[in-house]
Design a protein around this motif. Structure first.
Motif, PDB file in Angstrom:
ATOM      1  N   ARG A   1       0.834  -1.212   0.000  1.00 47.53           N
ATOM      2  CA  ARG A   1       0.000   0.000   0.000  1.00 47.53           C
ATOM      3  C   ARG A   1       0.868   1.261   0.000  1.00 47.53           C
ATOM      4  O   ARG A   1       0.564   2.235  -0.703  1.00 47.53           O
ATOM      5  N   ILE A   2       1.913   1.261   0.814  1.00 48.27           N
ATOM      6  CA  ILE A   2       2.798   2.424   0.857  1.00 48.27           C
ATOM      7  C   ILE A   2       3.353   2.709  -0.536  1.00 48.27           C
ATOM      8  O   ILE A   2       3.317   3.851  -1.019  1.00 48.27           O
ATOM      9  N   GLY A   3       3.874   1.666  -1.191  1.00 46.51           N
ATOM     10  CA  GLY A   3       4.434   1.855  -2.516  1.00 46.51           C
ATOM     11  C   GLY A   3       3.406   2.335  -3.520  1.00 46.51           C
ATOM     12  O   GLY A   3       3.686   3.205  -4.365  1.00 46.51           O
ATOM     13  N   GLN A   4       2.188   1.788  -3.441  1.00 48.05           N
ATOM     14  CA  GLN A   4       1.124   2.208  -4.357  1.00 48.05           C
ATOM     15  C   GLN A   4       0.770   3.683  -4.143  1.00 48.05           C
ATOM     16  O   GLN A   4       0.677   4.455  -5.106  1.00 48.05           O
ATOM     17  N   VAL A   5       0.568   4.077  -2.897  1.00 44.54           N
ATOM     18  CA  VAL A   5       0.195   5.463  -2.599  1.00 44.54           C
ATOM     19  C   VAL A   5       1.296   6.425  -3.037  1.00 44.54           C
ATOM     20  O   VAL A   5       1.022   7.474  -3.647  1.00 44.54           O
ATOM     21  N   GLU A   6       2.541   6.069  -2.746  1.00 46.12           N
ATOM     22  CA  GLU A   6       3.629   6.980  -3.081  1.00 46.12           C
ATOM     23  C   GLU A   6       3.851   7.070  -4.589  1.00 46.12           C
ATOM     24  O   GLU A   6       4.234   8.127  -5.101  1.00 46.12           O
ATOM     25  N   LEU A   7       3.599   5.982  -5.323  1.00 52.88           N
ATOM     26  CA  LEU A   7       3.721   6.072  -6.778  1.00 52.88           C
ATOM     27  C   LEU A   7       2.574   6.894  -7.360  1.00 52.88           C
ATOM     28  O   LEU A   7       2.759   7.629  -8.340  1.00 52.88           O
ATOM     29  N   ILE A   8       1.382   6.798  -6.782  1.00 45.26           N
ATOM     30  CA  ILE A   8       0.281   7.680  -7.190  1.00 45.26           C
ATOM     31  C   ILE A   8       0.686   9.135  -7.002  1.00 45.26           C
ATOM     32  O   ILE A   8       0.457   9.991  -7.881  1.00 45.26           O
ATOM     33  N   ARG A   9       1.310   9.439  -5.873  1.00 49.84           N
ATOM     34  CA  ARG A   9       1.760  10.820  -5.630  1.00 49.84           C
ATOM     35  C   ARG A   9       2.834  11.226  -6.631  1.00 49.84           C
ATOM     36  O   ARG A   9       2.879  12.375  -7.088  1.00 49.84           O
ATOM     37  N   TRP A  10       3.702  10.276  -6.991  1.00 50.48           N
ATOM     38  CA  TRP A  10       4.749  10.587  -7.967  1.00 50.48           C
ATOM     39  C   TRP A  10       4.135  10.835  -9.338  1.00 50.48           C
ATOM     40  O   TRP A  10       4.551  11.728 -10.065  1.00 50.48           O
ATOM     41  N   PHE A  11       3.101  10.054  -9.700  1.00 47.58           N
ATOM     42  CA  PHE A  11       2.387  10.321 -10.950  1.00 47.58           C
ATOM     43  C   PHE A  11       1.826  11.746 -10.947  1.00 47.58           C
ATOM     44  O   PHE A  11       1.812  12.419 -11.982  1.00 47.58           O
TER      45      PHE A  11
ATOM     46  N   MET B   1      -7.228  10.535  -8.148  1.00 47.68           N
ATOM     47  CA  MET B   1      -8.110   9.453  -8.601  1.00 47.68           C
ATOM     48  C   MET B   1      -7.728   8.964 -10.003  1.00 47.68           C
ATOM     49  O   MET B   1      -7.775   7.771 -10.292  1.00 47.68           O
ATOM     50  N   ASP B   2      -7.330   9.888 -10.871  1.00 47.56           N
ATOM     51  CA  ASP B   2      -6.861   9.471 -12.190  1.00 47.56           C
ATOM     52  C   ASP B   2      -5.541   8.699 -12.067  1.00 47.56           C
ATOM     53  O   ASP B   2      -5.330   7.695 -12.761  1.00 47.56           O
ATOM     54  N   ALA B   3      -4.678   9.158 -11.183  1.00 44.81           N
ATOM     55  CA  ALA B   3      -3.410   8.456 -10.974  1.00 44.81           C
ATOM     56  C   ALA B   3      -3.657   7.066 -10.402  1.00 44.81           C
ATOM     57  O   ALA B   3      -2.969   6.098 -10.771  1.00 44.81           O
ATOM     58  N   TYR B   4      -4.630   6.948  -9.508  1.00 46.17           N
ATOM     59  CA  TYR B   4      -5.006   5.660  -8.916  1.00 46.17           C
ATOM     60  C   TYR B   4      -5.456   4.687  -9.999  1.00 46.17           C
ATOM     61  O   TYR B   4      -5.033   3.524 -10.049  1.00 46.17           O
ATOM     62  N   GLN B   5      -6.306   5.168 -10.913  1.00 43.16           N
ATOM     63  CA  GLN B   5      -6.791   4.327 -11.996  1.00 43.16           C
ATOM     64  C   GLN B   5      -5.646   3.919 -12.935  1.00 43.16           C
ATOM     65  O   GLN B   5      -5.510   2.748 -13.313  1.00 43.16           O
ATOM     66  N   LEU B   6      -4.793   4.879 -13.275  1.00 40.77           N
ATOM     67  CA  LEU B   6      -3.687   4.599 -14.189  1.00 40.77           C
ATOM     68  C   LEU B   6      -2.700   3.611 -13.566  1.00 40.77           C
ATOM     69  O   LEU B   6      -2.232   2.676 -14.225  1.00 40.77           O
TER      70      LEU B   6
ATOM     71  N   THR C   1      -3.373   1.348 -11.365  1.00 40.90           N
ATOM     72  CA  THR C   1      -4.008   0.027 -11.297  1.00 40.90           C
ATOM     73  C   THR C   1      -3.768  -0.779 -12.562  1.00 40.90           C
ATOM     74  O   THR C   1      -3.623  -2.005 -12.509  1.00 40.90           O
ATOM     75  N   GLN C   2      -3.679  -0.113 -13.699  1.00 41.33           N
ATOM     76  CA  GLN C   2      -3.530  -0.816 -14.972  1.00 41.33           C
ATOM     77  C   GLN C   2      -2.073  -0.970 -15.413  1.00 41.33           C
ATOM     78  O   GLN C   2      -1.818  -1.620 -16.442  1.00 41.33           O
ATOM     79  N   THR C   3      -1.125  -0.399 -14.673  1.00 44.02           N
ATOM     80  CA  THR C   3       0.249  -0.376 -15.171  1.00 44.02           C
ATOM     81  C   THR C   3       1.310  -0.859 -14.184  1.00 44.02           C
ATOM     82  O   THR C   3       2.404  -1.249 -14.610  1.00 44.02           O
ATOM     83  N   ALA C   4       1.033  -0.839 -12.889  1.00 47.92           N
ATOM     84  CA  ALA C   4       2.096  -1.041 -11.902  1.00 47.92           C
ATOM     85  C   ALA C   4       2.488  -2.507 -11.759  1.00 47.92           C
ATOM     86  O   ALA C   4       1.661  -3.420 -11.878  1.00 47.92           O
TER      87      ALA C   4
ATOM     88  N   LYS D   1       6.532  -0.406  -9.134  1.00 49.94           N
ATOM     89  CA  LYS D   1       7.271   0.179 -10.250  1.00 49.94           C
ATOM     90  C   LYS D   1       6.388   0.393 -11.466  1.00 49.94           C
ATOM     91  O   LYS D   1       5.436  -0.353 -11.702  1.00 49.94           O
ATOM     92  N   ALA D   2       6.725   1.417 -12.230  1.00 51.57           N
ATOM     93  CA  ALA D   2       6.012   1.744 -13.457  1.00 51.57           C
ATOM     94  C   ALA D   2       7.021   1.871 -14.583  1.00 51.57           C
ATOM     95  O   ALA D   2       8.051   2.547 -14.436  1.00 51.57           O
ATOM     96  N   ALA D   3       6.735   1.237 -15.720  1.00 46.96           N
ATOM     97  CA  ALA D   3       7.618   1.293 -16.881  1.00 46.96           C
ATOM     98  C   ALA D   3       7.468   2.636 -17.590  1.00 46.96           C
ATOM     99  O   ALA D   3       6.363   3.028 -17.977  1.00 46.96           O
ATOM    100  N   LYS D   4       8.568   3.338 -17.783  1.00 50.23           N
ATOM    101  CA  LYS D   4       8.533   4.645 -18.442  1.00 50.23           C
ATOM    102  C   LYS D   4       7.990   4.543 -19.865  1.00 50.23           C
ATOM    103  O   LYS D   4       7.385   5.495 -20.376  1.00 50.23           O
ATOM    104  N   SER D   5       8.191   3.398 -20.505  1.00 53.29           N
ATOM    105  CA  SER D   5       7.777   3.237 -21.898  1.00 53.29           C
ATOM    106  C   SER D   5       6.273   3.341 -22.092  1.00 53.29           C
ATOM    107  O   SER D   5       5.795   3.581 -23.214  1.00 53.29           O
ATOM    108  N   LEU D   6       5.502   3.177 -21.017  1.00 52.77           N
ATOM    109  CA  LEU D   6       4.043   3.241 -21.109  1.00 52.77           C
ATOM    110  C   LEU D   6       3.503   4.662 -21.046  1.00 52.77           C
ATOM    111  O   LEU D   6       2.310   4.880 -21.265  1.00 52.77           O
ATOM    112  N   PHE D   7       4.363   5.636 -20.738  1.00 50.70           N
ATOM    113  CA  PHE D   7       3.900   6.982 -20.409  1.00 50.70           C
ATOM    114  C   PHE D   7       4.557   8.027 -21.305  1.00 50.70           C
ATOM    115  O   PHE D   7       5.612   7.777 -21.895  1.00 50.70           O
TER     116      PHE D   7
END
Length: 332
Positions: free
Chosen positions: A260-270, A279-284, A286-289, A306-312
């Motif tokens: 959860r910590i990693g998910q929340v902090e990556l949402i904040r990084w998005f 909420m948009d970051a949360y949805q994005l 969910t489909q990529t991490a 982690k999120a792949a830079k190639s997707l963004f």
């Protein structure tokens, strides 16, 4: 800026994050070539050495450092780029330690059964082939595995005057045991005290995700790193950046809280990278991490999200610090 080389004496090794006097002051931009001792403190050197007899748990995960970074203040961001990791010995050790590990009862997950066998494995390096050799202790099986050096521990002093064991991963970094902390990775850590007081150690010649038995192929390491300071912008939890991914490491118990910590902090990084509503970051996300387990054995469990830079779309974290440090590392 010139290369600063440092090999600690045994008396200079630290076993905590916080509570230790700095061994050296370095300037932002410094390039450091550091030697670190293995996690067992050189106590296991053959298969005849067993942890219950040789390893002193007061003196494990020895750290090289801490280093005082000139100008670092609470709220700043310390960027440490790993330019190179080279094994400092031609062998590494791993072990099953009684009542420690992911698939045994422990002092926290207590059962009545006896401990698993106290056993040591020695892995010999083939520097030409860049492999480490596994040899079975209870049979004749052998296999050569690719050498994949990483740092088990990298961190800064915790806030509030805390002193934490070098076995613990937390907000300050510490014993995260993530295979992502390897050459080519930039680690971003929030500064908690004046000077940051960062240290590194716990070199692994390779490790699977989760570090199941509790020890990797532990070995002394020579690490070449570049240290930079970003004023402000301190991340709440360690962030990692490679050429291909943005990552956050959460460390807690139970493991789902690390996730959860990693998910929340990556949402904040998005949000920082793309200006997204949470909420948009949360949805994005969910489909990529992706969410590899770093360790399932330490005082806290660590999960990398982690999120792949190639997707963004192209984006610059910390004003492009990773790319700048990669360029500097290439010129060393």
């Amino acid at each position: 800026m010139g290369l600063v080389e440092f090999t600690p004496t045994r008396e200079q090794l630290a076993y905590t994050f916080g509570g230790a006097a700095p061994v050296m002051t370095v300037q932002p931009g410094a390039v450091l070539k550091l030697w670190s001792e293995d996690a067992f403190n050189h106590a296991l050197t053959s298969v005849d050495d067993i942890s219950s007899e040789k390893v002193d748990l007061r003196f494990v995960n020895p750290q090289t450092g801490p280093f005082y970074v000139e100008g670092a203040e609470p709220g700043d961001t310390l960027a440490i780029h790993i330019a190179d990791l080279t094994p400092a010995r031609n062998w590494g050790a791993s072990a099953t330690i009684p009542f420690f590990g992911g698939l045994t009862s422990t002092d926290r997950t207590a059962f009545l059964q006896e401990s698993l066998p106290d056993t040591t494995w020695i892995y010999h390096l083939d520097t030409e082939r860049q492999t480490v050799g596994f040899q079975a202790r209870f049979g004749d099986f052998e296999v050569a595995l690719p050498l994949e050096p990483m740092l088990g521990t990298i961190g800064v002093a915790p806030p509030g005057g805390e002193v934490r064991s070098s076995l613990v991963p937390e907000r300050f970094g510490g014993n995260m045991d993530s295979p992502e902390v390897k050459a080519g990775t930039t680690v971003y850590l929030g500064v908690n005290v004046e000077g940051a007081l960062f240290s590194i150690g716990d070199g692994h010649y390779r490790q699977g995700e989760g570090e199941a038995c509790g020890t990797a192929v532990e070995g002394a390491m020579t690490s070449t790193i570049i240290v930079e300071l970003i004023k402000g912008g301190a991340p709440a939890w360690p962030r990692l950046e490679t050429d291909g991914h943005w990552m956050v490491v959460g460390s807690s118990r139970p493991m789902e809280d690390s996730w959860r910590i990693g998910q929340v902090e990556l949402i904040r990084w998005f949000g920082d990278l793309f200006g997204l509503h949470p909420m948009d970051a949360y949805q994005l996300l969910t489909q990529t991490a992706l969410a590899p387990v770093a360790n399932a054995v330490d005082a806290n469990y660590s999960v990398v999200v982690k999120a792949a830079k190639s997707l963004f779309p192209a984006a610059q974290a910390f004003d492009g610090m990773h790319a700048e440090l990669r360029n500097r590392a290439a010129r060393l």
